[in-house]
Design an enzyme around this catalytic site. Structure first.
Site, PDB file in Angstrom:
ATOM      1  N   GLY A   1       0.832  -1.198   0.000  1.00 12.93           N
ATOM      2  CA  GLY A   1       0.000   0.000   0.000  1.00 12.93           C
ATOM      3  C   GLY A   1       0.866   1.247   0.000  1.00 12.93           C
ATOM      4  O   GLY A   1       1.513   1.548   1.001  1.00 12.93           O
TER       5      GLY A   1
ATOM      6  N   GLY B   1       0.077   4.955  -0.712  1.00 18.56           N
ATOM      7  CA  GLY B   1      -0.809   6.067  -1.061  1.00 18.56           C
ATOM      8  C   GLY B   1      -2.306   5.825  -1.060  1.00 18.56           C
ATOM      9  O   GLY B   1      -3.050   6.760  -1.349  1.00 18.56           O
TER      10      GLY B   1
ATOM     11  N   GLY C   1      -4.273   5.217   1.514  1.00 16.88           N
ATOM     12  CA  GLY C   1      -4.891   5.507   2.821  1.00 16.88           C
ATOM     13  C   GLY C   1      -5.751   6.763   2.817  1.00 16.88           C
ATOM     14  O   GLY C   1      -5.543   7.691   2.030  1.00 16.88           O
TER      15      GLY C   1
ATOM     16  N   CYS D   1      -3.672   9.752   3.450  1.00 19.65           N
ATOM     17  CA  CYS D   1      -2.428   9.824   2.671  1.00 19.65           C
ATOM     18  C   CYS D   1      -2.497  10.897   1.608  1.00 19.65           C
ATOM     19  O   CYS D   1      -3.531  11.055   0.947  1.00 19.65           O
ATOM     20  CB  CYS D   1      -2.172   8.514   1.937  1.00 19.65           C
ATOM     21  SG  CYS D   1      -2.054   7.112   3.010  1.00 19.65           S
TER      22      CYS D   1
ATOM     23  N   GLY E   1      -4.355  -0.050   3.825  1.00 20.36           N
ATOM     24  CA  GLY E   1      -4.854   1.276   3.454  1.00 20.36           C
ATOM     25  C   GLY E   1      -5.942   1.241   2.401  1.00 20.36           C
ATOM     26  O   GLY E   1      -6.037   0.313   1.585  1.00 20.36           O
TER      27      GLY E   1
ATOM     28  N   TYR F   1      -7.922  11.856  13.924  1.00 17.61           N
ATOM     29  CA  TYR F   1      -7.260  10.799  13.135  1.00 17.61           C
ATOM     30  C   TYR F   1      -6.270  11.496  12.223  1.00 17.61           C
ATOM     31  O   TYR F   1      -6.641  12.438  11.519  1.00 17.61           O
ATOM     32  CB  TYR F   1      -8.289  10.012  12.314  1.00 17.61           C
ATOM     33  CG  TYR F   1      -7.677   8.912  11.452  1.00 17.61           C
ATOM     34  CD1 TYR F   1      -6.697   8.057  11.973  1.00 17.61           C
ATOM     35  CD2 TYR F   1      -8.070   8.721  10.135  1.00 17.61           C
ATOM     36  CE1 TYR F   1      -6.148   7.045  11.194  1.00 17.61           C
ATOM     37  CE2 TYR F   1      -7.533   7.706   9.356  1.00 17.61           C
ATOM     38  CZ  TYR F   1      -6.565   6.873   9.896  1.00 17.61           C
ATOM     39  OH  TYR F   1      -6.017   5.885   9.132  1.00 17.61           O
TER      40      TYR F   1
ATOM     41  N   ARG G   1       9.870   7.771   8.809  1.00 20.54           N
ATOM     42  CA  ARG G   1       9.019   6.947   7.939  1.00 20.54           C
ATOM     43  C   ARG G   1       9.015   7.518   6.519  1.00 20.54           C
ATOM     44  O   ARG G   1       8.923   6.793   5.539  1.00 20.54           O
ATOM     45  CB  ARG G   1       7.582   6.892   8.496  1.00 20.54           C
ATOM     46  CG  ARG G   1       6.689   5.871   7.790  1.00 20.54           C
ATOM     47  CD  ARG G   1       5.295   5.827   8.398  1.00 20.54           C
ATOM     48  NE  ARG G   1       4.594   4.597   8.061  1.00 20.54           N
ATOM     49  CZ  ARG G   1       3.789   4.469   7.015  1.00 20.54           C
ATOM     50  NH1 ARG G   1       3.576   5.481   6.203  1.00 20.54           N
ATOM     51  NH2 ARG G   1       3.181   3.318   6.769  1.00 20.54           N
TER      52      ARG G   1
ATOM     53  N   GLU H   1       3.296  14.124   3.926  1.00 21.43           N
ATOM     54  CA  GLU H   1       2.650  13.228   2.947  1.00 21.43           C
ATOM     55  C   GLU H   1       1.350  12.682   3.537  1.00 21.43           C
ATOM     56  O   GLU H   1       0.919  11.574   3.236  1.00 21.43           O
ATOM     57  CB  GLU H   1       3.593  12.085   2.564  1.00 21.43           C
ATOM     58  CG  GLU H   1       4.717  12.552   1.672  1.00 21.43           C
ATOM     59  CD  GLU H   1       5.569  11.414   1.133  1.00 21.43           C
ATOM     60  OE1 GLU H   1       5.064  10.300   0.930  1.00 21.43           O
ATOM     61  OE2 GLU H   1       6.767  11.672   0.904  1.00 21.43           O
TER      62      GLU H   1
HETATM   63  P1  XMP Z   1      -6.687   3.926   6.010  1.00 25.51           P
HETATM   64  O1  XMP Z   1      -7.223   4.141   4.638  1.00 25.51           O
HETATM   65  O2  XMP Z   1      -7.103   2.625   6.597  1.00 25.51           O
HETATM   66  O3  XMP Z   1      -5.092   3.861   5.818  1.00 25.51           O
HETATM   67  O4  XMP Z   1      -6.973   5.079   6.903  1.00 25.51           O
HETATM   68  C1  XMP Z   1      -4.204   3.578   6.865  1.00 25.51           C
HETATM   69  C2  XMP Z   1      -2.797   3.389   6.334  1.00 25.51           C
HETATM   70  O5  XMP Z   1      -2.297   4.600   5.723  1.00 25.51           O
HETATM   71  C3  XMP Z   1      -0.862   4.622   5.819  1.00 25.51           C
HETATM   72  N1  XMP Z   1      -0.479   5.934   6.352  1.00 25.51           N
HETATM   73  C4  XMP Z   1      -0.059   6.962   5.600  1.00 25.51           C
HETATM   74  N2  XMP Z   1       0.211   7.041   4.281  1.00 25.51           N
HETATM   75  N3  XMP Z   1       0.747   9.328   4.554  1.00 25.51           N
HETATM   76  C5  XMP Z   1       0.642   8.234   3.749  1.00 25.51           C
HETATM   77  O6  XMP Z   1       0.914   8.317   2.557  1.00 25.51           O
HETATM   78  C6  XMP Z   1       0.512   9.313   5.890  1.00 25.51           C
HETATM   79  O7  XMP Z   1       0.621  10.326   6.572  1.00 25.51           O
HETATM   80  C7  XMP Z   1       0.091   8.068   6.432  1.00 25.51           C
HETATM   81  N4  XMP Z   1      -0.195   7.682   7.707  1.00 25.51           N
HETATM   82  C8  XMP Z   1      -0.556   6.363   7.602  1.00 25.51           C
HETATM   83  C9  XMP Z   1      -0.458   3.484   6.726  1.00 25.51           C
HETATM   84  O8  XMP Z   1       0.065   2.479   5.923  1.00 25.51           O
HETATM   85  C10 XMP Z   1      -1.762   3.095   7.402  1.00 25.51           C
HETATM   86  O9  XMP Z   1      -1.787   1.758   7.832  1.00 25.51           O
END
Ligand code: XMP
Length: 506
Positions: free
Chosen positions: A317, A319, A321, A324, A358, A404, A422, A436
């Protein structure tokens, strides 16, 4: 064969192959899983799966390694329901290890090295320690100056303690029944029944405390309730924890390993990097018995490189999320369904599980992710805002919310080195950070249990419709429709919804 294809449509392989040739990649909204002959009810479907090479789950749900999603409260709940939580790394290594310990201590065959207190200490000291460490339990074996068992503190001793400056030895129960290590669970349980004791310490030949059995744990294990839980071989809940890449990550790993973490997730925005490969080797060298999952990636060649490094699972995954912005800011990443499918094709060859991380917005997306090839899905937004997610509830215009945020949001990066690492900006001055991710709020959802039941219920329905009674069958036998914008619109209710469904919100 041609007629078969007419009846059933292209196999999953043919479906994706055609699109690969055209350079087309798809995500959840672009596809729908085909229905098939169903011979069993959704409730009879088997949702067991693997998170990593050696970690089996009862449900394919993993809570995200995010500071607004997974600390011990969420990890305990998820593991109790058969999934697993990944403790985030925006904590000091010591605090993160403590979160692991709290999860491992929650439910135990035998609690190893239980927290003991000294007979000469004061009750106020013990009470302060309980509060500081956030322990929910009240049972503490008491040891003398030679570290030998001499009593036990129970909830009653706390309740009836009038003077906090009193010594522990004046409040504790002196009639403590204990056993030796070799005696085991059965004898502990019998002694509990015979003497109406809720805890039995375990001692070595010098009467030094090496463990403790609790009635509540043994009852739970004996009742078979544990068949729905994710447990290690000692009857403790399983838990995973995230680390980054490089030397500090290895130091962090050592503490997590000491805390008995079950699985380590090397959690970076770009898992296909030399720093991650070196970290995989470092972790293996320190402790080869703990499973390693590495990510994130979205291309099959990346999956192959991680597998060549010997990982026990991959996380896919880049991008997708809900928080994201990587695809927008950096312009990279594969749409999630294609990413899962193409990485799974490589991982399957080495029998390595794939975690789709994500982009899951509805329970139907869990079905699609697994149909594409995922063994588990990692959930962020679907668990954010629940009672068990870290963070306070706040109110705005009469509506309750919780925060969140992305681990790559400016707010997370400003306050946490791990968040900066990260996104490979560990040495970037605060003013020059390139976020990001975003920070926002989600409506307060109440206890996560109900939500997870809906997600797993939706998954079971999907398995029933597809005629695939196991996760493995859903993974291998599914076929897809590609859907148009018109059919995506058709899929959602087209009336004004007056009574909100508990498992659907547009
Ligand atoms: P969902 O869609 O379930 O996604 O809310 C959670 C996943 O998103 C990733 N993650 C990020 N990806 N920028 C990103 O590009 C971020 O700031 C970020 N924070 C989390 C991560 O893999 C998570 O499990």
């Amino acid at each position: 064969m041609a007629i078969q294809n007419y009846i059933f449509g292209p196999t999953k392989k043919q479906f994706f192959k055609t699109r690969f040739k055209q350079g087309i990649a798809l995500t959840f909204k672009d596809v729908s899983v085909k229905t098939g002959l169903s011979e069993i009810l959704p409730s009879e479907c088997n949702t067991t799966t693997r998170f990593s090479r050696n970690i089996k789950l009862k449900i394919p749900i993993v809570s995200a390694a995010m500071d607004t999603v997974t600390e011990h409260t969420m990890a305990i709940l998820i593991a109790t329901m058969g999934g697993i939580g990944v403790i985030h790394k925006n904590l000091t290594p010591k605090d993160q290890a403590r979160e692991v310990v709290r999860t491992k201590y929650y439910l135990n065959g035998m609690i190893e090295s239980p927290i003991c207190v000294e007979a000469g200490s004061t009750m106020s000291k013990v009470i302060a320690m309980r509060e500081k460490e956030g322990y929910r339990f009240h049972r503490f074996p008491v040891v003398d100056e030679n570290k030998r068992l001499c009593g036990i503190l129970t909830k009653d001793d706390f309740d009836f303690c009038t003077g906090q400056s009193d010594k522990v030895q004046d409040n504790m129960s002196r009639e403590v029944i204990y056993i030796n290590k070799e005696d085991g669970q059965e004898i502990a349980y019998k002694l509990m029944q015979d003497h109406k004791k809720k805890a039995i310490p375990v001692v070595d030949s010098d009467k030094r405390v090496i463990g403790m059995y609790l009635l509540s744990d043994l009852k739970r294990i004996r009742s078979g309730e544990s068949s729905t839980q994710t447990l290690d071989e000692k009857g403790r809940l399983r838990v995973a924890a995230a680390i980054g890449a490089g030397k500090p990550a290895l130091d962090r790993f050592e503490l997590l390993a000491d805390a008995n973490v079950d699985c380590i997730v090397i959690d970076t925005a770009h898992g296909d990097s030399l720093a991650v490969f070196e970290t995989i080797r470092g972790v293996r060298e320190i402790n080869p018995s703990i499973d390693i999952i590495a990510g994130n990636i979205s291309e099959p060649s990346s999956a192959q490189r991680l597998i060549n490094e010997g990982v026990d699972g991959i996380k896919v995954g880049q991008g997708p999320g809900s928080i994201c912005t990587t695809r927008i800011i950096a312009g990279v990443g594969a749409p999630q369904v294609t990413a899962i499918y193409s990485c799974h094709v490589v991982a399957r060859e080495s029998n390595i599980p794939v975690c789709g991380d994500g982009g899951i917005k509805y329970s139907g997306d869990i079905v699609k992710a697994i149909a594409a090839g995922a063994d588990t899905v990692m959930l962020g937004s679907l668990l954010a805002g629940t009672k068990e997610a870290p963070g306070e509830i706040f109110t705005s215009n009469g509506q309750m919310y919780k925060t969140y945020r992305g681990m790559g949001s400016l707010e997370a990066m400003m306050t946490n080195t791990e968040s900066r690492n990260r996104y490979r900006q560990g040495n970037t001055p605060s003013k020059e950070l390139i976020p990001e991710g975003v920070e926002g709020r989600v409506p307060y959802k109440g206890p996560a249990t109900k939500k997870i039941q809906f997600y797993v219920g939706g998954l079971r329905s999907g398995m029933g419709y597809a005629g695939t009674p196991t996760i493995e069958q859903l993974k291998t036998e599914s076929r897809f429709h590609q859907v148009t914008t018109a059919s995506e619109t058709e899929a959602h209710p087209s009336i004004e919804v007056t009574s909100e469904a508990p498992n659907y919100q547009k």
